[in-house]
Design a protein around this motif. Structure first.
Motif, PDB file in Angstrom:
ATOM      1  N   ASP A  30       0.695  -1.146   0.025  1.00  0.00           N
ATOM      2  CA  ASP A  30       0.030   0.063   0.023  1.00  0.00           C
ATOM      3  C   ASP A  30       1.048   1.379  -0.173  1.00  0.00           C
ATOM      4  O   ASP A  30       0.592   2.290  -0.635  1.00  0.00           O
ATOM      5  CB  ASP A  30      -0.861  -0.171   1.305  1.00  0.00           C
ATOM      6  CG  ASP A  30      -2.074  -0.869   1.070  1.00  0.00           C
ATOM      7  OD1 ASP A  30      -2.241  -1.614   0.070  1.00  0.00           O
ATOM      8  OD2 ASP A  30      -2.554  -1.180   2.023  1.00  0.00           O
ATOM      9  N   GLN A  31       1.918   1.145   0.907  1.00  0.00           N
ATOM     10  CA  GLN A  31       2.904   2.461   1.025  1.00  0.00           C
ATOM     11  C   GLN A  31       3.364   2.735  -0.639  1.00  0.00           C
ATOM     12  O   GLN A  31       3.665   3.919  -0.737  1.00  0.00           O
ATOM     13  CB  GLN A  31       3.916   2.199   1.974  1.00  0.00           C
ATOM     14  CG  GLN A  31       4.618   3.237   2.272  1.00  0.00           C
ATOM     15  CD  GLN A  31       5.819   3.074   3.240  1.00  0.00           C
ATOM     16  OE1 GLN A  31       5.988   1.797   3.768  1.00  0.00           O
ATOM     17  NE2 GLN A  31       6.519   4.260   3.630  1.00  0.00           N
ATOM     18  N   ASP A  32       4.048   1.730  -0.908  1.00  0.00           N
ATOM     19  CA  ASP A  32       4.611   1.791  -2.466  1.00  0.00           C
ATOM     20  C   ASP A  32       3.702   2.406  -3.560  1.00  0.00           C
ATOM     21  O   ASP A  32       4.123   3.129  -4.246  1.00  0.00           O
ATOM     22  CB  ASP A  32       5.228   0.557  -3.020  1.00  0.00           C
ATOM     23  CG  ASP A  32       6.549   0.169  -2.291  1.00  0.00           C
ATOM     24  OD1 ASP A  32       7.155   1.341  -1.743  1.00  0.00           O
ATOM     25  OD2 ASP A  32       6.915  -1.020  -2.326  1.00  0.00           O
ATOM     26  N   ARG A  33       2.463   1.853  -3.427  1.00  0.00           N
ATOM     27  CA  ARG A  33       1.284   2.190  -4.731  1.00  0.00           C
ATOM     28  C   ARG A  33       1.132   3.789  -4.280  1.00  0.00           C
ATOM     29  O   ARG A  33       1.104   4.485  -5.161  1.00  0.00           O
ATOM     30  CB  ARG A  33      -0.194   1.466  -4.140  1.00  0.00           C
ATOM     31  CG  ARG A  33       0.023   0.203  -4.650  1.00  0.00           C
ATOM     32  CD  ARG A  33      -1.248  -0.563  -4.404  1.00  0.00           C
ATOM     33  NE  ARG A  33      -1.322  -1.846  -4.143  1.00  0.00           N
ATOM     34  CZ  ARG A  33      -1.423  -2.869  -3.233  1.00  0.00           C
ATOM     35  NH1 ARG A  33      -2.470  -1.958  -2.251  1.00  0.00           N
ATOM     36  NH2 ARG A  33      -1.416  -3.849  -2.800  1.00  0.00           N
ATOM     37  N   GLU A  34       0.788   4.339  -3.020  1.00  0.00           N
ATOM     38  CA  GLU A  34       0.869   5.514  -2.540  1.00  0.00           C
ATOM     39  C   GLU A  34       1.887   6.633  -3.077  1.00  0.00           C
ATOM     40  O   GLU A  34       1.689   7.362  -3.625  1.00  0.00           O
ATOM     41  CB  GLU A  34       0.625   5.701  -1.220  1.00  0.00           C
ATOM     42  CG  GLU A  34       0.088   7.186  -0.774  1.00  0.00           C
ATOM     43  CD  GLU A  34      -1.158   7.581  -1.129  1.00  0.00           C
ATOM     44  OE1 GLU A  34      -1.305   8.910  -1.197  1.00  0.00           O
ATOM     45  OE2 GLU A  34      -2.132   7.016  -1.165  1.00  0.00           O
ATOM     46  N   LYS A  35       2.972   5.872  -2.772  1.00  0.00           N
ATOM     47  CA  LYS A  35       4.155   6.863  -3.000  1.00  0.00           C
ATOM     48  C   LYS A  35       4.875   6.774  -4.491  1.00  0.00           C
ATOM     49  O   LYS A  35       5.158   7.770  -5.107  1.00  0.00           O
ATOM     50  CB  LYS A  35       5.489   6.204  -2.114  1.00  0.00           C
ATOM     51  CG  LYS A  35       6.681   7.287  -2.152  1.00  0.00           C
ATOM     52  CD  LYS A  35       7.830   6.699  -1.415  1.00  0.00           C
ATOM     53  CE  LYS A  35       9.146   7.310  -1.706  1.00  0.00           C
ATOM     54  NZ  LYS A  35      10.160   6.714  -1.230  1.00  0.00           N
ATOM     55  N   GLU A  36       4.755   5.431  -4.949  1.00  0.00           N
ATOM     56  CA  GLU A  36       5.431   5.262  -6.123  1.00  0.00           C
ATOM     57  C   GLU A  36       4.424   5.362  -7.620  1.00  0.00           C
ATOM     58  O   GLU A  36       4.803   5.111  -8.657  1.00  0.00           O
ATOM     59  CB  GLU A  36       6.280   3.987  -6.235  1.00  0.00           C
ATOM     60  CG  GLU A  36       7.368   3.977  -5.348  1.00  0.00           C
ATOM     61  CD  GLU A  36       8.499   5.142  -5.659  1.00  0.00           C
ATOM     62  OE1 GLU A  36       8.639   5.481  -7.025  1.00  0.00           O
ATOM     63  OE2 GLU A  36       9.016   5.577  -4.657  1.00  0.00           O
ATOM     64  N   GLY A  37       3.237   5.013  -7.246  1.00  0.00           N
ATOM     65  CA  GLY A  37       2.213   4.613  -8.484  1.00  0.00           C
ATOM     66  C   GLY A  37       2.024   3.232  -8.550  1.00  0.00           C
ATOM     67  O   GLY A  37       2.733   2.484  -7.970  1.00  0.00           O
ATOM     68  N   PHE A  38       1.361   2.915  -9.559  1.00  0.00           N
ATOM     69  CA  PHE A  38       1.054   1.728  -9.885  1.00  0.00           C
ATOM     70  C   PHE A  38       0.580   1.326 -11.047  1.00  0.00           C
ATOM     71  O   PHE A  38      -0.038   2.211 -11.812  1.00  0.00           O
ATOM     72  CB  PHE A  38       0.206   0.917  -8.732  1.00  0.00           C
ATOM     73  CG  PHE A  38      -1.148   1.315  -8.455  1.00  0.00           C
ATOM     74  CD1 PHE A  38      -2.162   1.236  -9.538  1.00  0.00           C
ATOM     75  CD2 PHE A  38      -1.263   2.569  -7.829  1.00  0.00           C
ATOM     76  CE1 PHE A  38      -3.719   1.981  -9.478  1.00  0.00           C
ATOM     77  CE2 PHE A  38      -2.542   3.498  -7.638  1.00  0.00           C
ATOM     78  CZ  PHE A  38      -3.448   2.843  -8.525  1.00  0.00           C
ATOM     79  N   LEU A  39       0.573   0.106 -11.712  1.00  0.00           N
ATOM     80  CA  LEU A  39       0.095  -0.223 -12.930  1.00  0.00           C
ATOM     81  C   LEU A  39      -1.199  -1.248 -12.815  1.00  0.00           C
ATOM     82  O   LEU A  39      -1.364  -1.969 -11.662  1.00  0.00           O
ATOM     83  CB  LEU A  39       0.978  -1.030 -13.744  1.00  0.00           C
ATOM     84  CG  LEU A  39       2.407  -0.526 -14.355  1.00  0.00           C
ATOM     85  CD1 LEU A  39       3.316  -1.574 -14.685  1.00  0.00           C
ATOM     86  CD2 LEU A  39       2.294   0.736 -14.927  1.00  0.00           C
ATOM     87  N   THR A  40      -2.248  -1.197 -13.430  1.00  0.00           N
ATOM     88  CA  THR A  40      -3.627  -1.858 -13.330  1.00  0.00           C
ATOM     89  C   THR A  40      -3.612  -3.217 -14.323  1.00  0.00           C
ATOM     90  O   THR A  40      -3.983  -3.931 -13.758  1.00  0.00           O
ATOM     91  CB  THR A  40      -4.626  -1.072 -13.602  1.00  0.00           C
ATOM     92  OG1 THR A  40      -4.861   0.240 -12.816  1.00  0.00           O
ATOM     93  CG2 THR A  40      -5.986  -1.484 -13.347  1.00  0.00           C
TER      94      THR A  40
END
Length: 176
Positions: A30-40
């Motif tokens: 969750d922390q990485d998604r918030e800070k770095e973004g993510f792919l769907t």
């Protein structure tokens, strides 16, 4: 030194898929998604290759390794990936000339190369390599992906529409 080009080998496509796997929403905390973004979206080699054959994906290469990519998704692939079908439906509602745009199917920069202008240069290269008759890039970003929304705004994208699809809210954005 980083250089930008269209993907031209199966090895480059494999590296795209490897970088994708590292940055999928399911692969991050969750922390990485918030800070770095993510792919769907998770692509198969088959669809990635078919898309590349129609319009070469843009890649950033450093020391022989793909460190970033922007996937070119010709409108003819509108029905190929289920999670992207609502995006194409929205595009068809808001775009006048439905044959003059290229969808950017996904963009990703390796964590080691973020903050170095790779994101901006992927889009600059993509814009310069669009097939004749194409003058616009359109994509969508998950509303929860604040890093990606900010990065797209910084390179000149503007929001066409915000809409719900599935359990998510999406920003349909355009770069002219």
């Amino acid at each position: 030194m980083i250089y930008y080009k269209q993907a031209s080998s199966e090895q480059e496509l494999e590296q795209i898929l490897s970088l994708q796997q590292q940055n999928l929403i399911k692969s991050l905390t969750d922390q990485d998604r918030e800070k770095e973004g993510f792919l769907t979206v998770e692509h198969s080699m088959e669809i990635l290759k078919a898309m590349n054959d129609k319009c070469g994906h843009i890649i950033a290469v450093d020391n022989g390794d793909v460190v970033g990519y922007a996937l070119c998704m010709h409108p003819s692939f509108a029905d190929s990936i289920e999670v992207l079908r609502p995006m194409f439906a929205e595009i068809n509602e808001v775009i006048q000339n439905q044959n003059s745009y290229m969808a950017m199917g996904q963009i990703c920069v390796a964590k080691s190369h973020r903050g170095k202008g790779v994101f901006r240069n992927l889009y600059l290269t993509m814009k310069n390599r669009l097939p004749e008759g194409f003058d616009t890039i359109i994509t969508e970003v998950d509303a929860k992906n604040k890093r990606s929304l900010a990065a797209h705004e910084a390179v000149g994208f503007r929001t066409l529409q915000v809409y719900p699809a599935g359990e998510k809210e999406w920003h349909l954005i355009i770069l002219e």
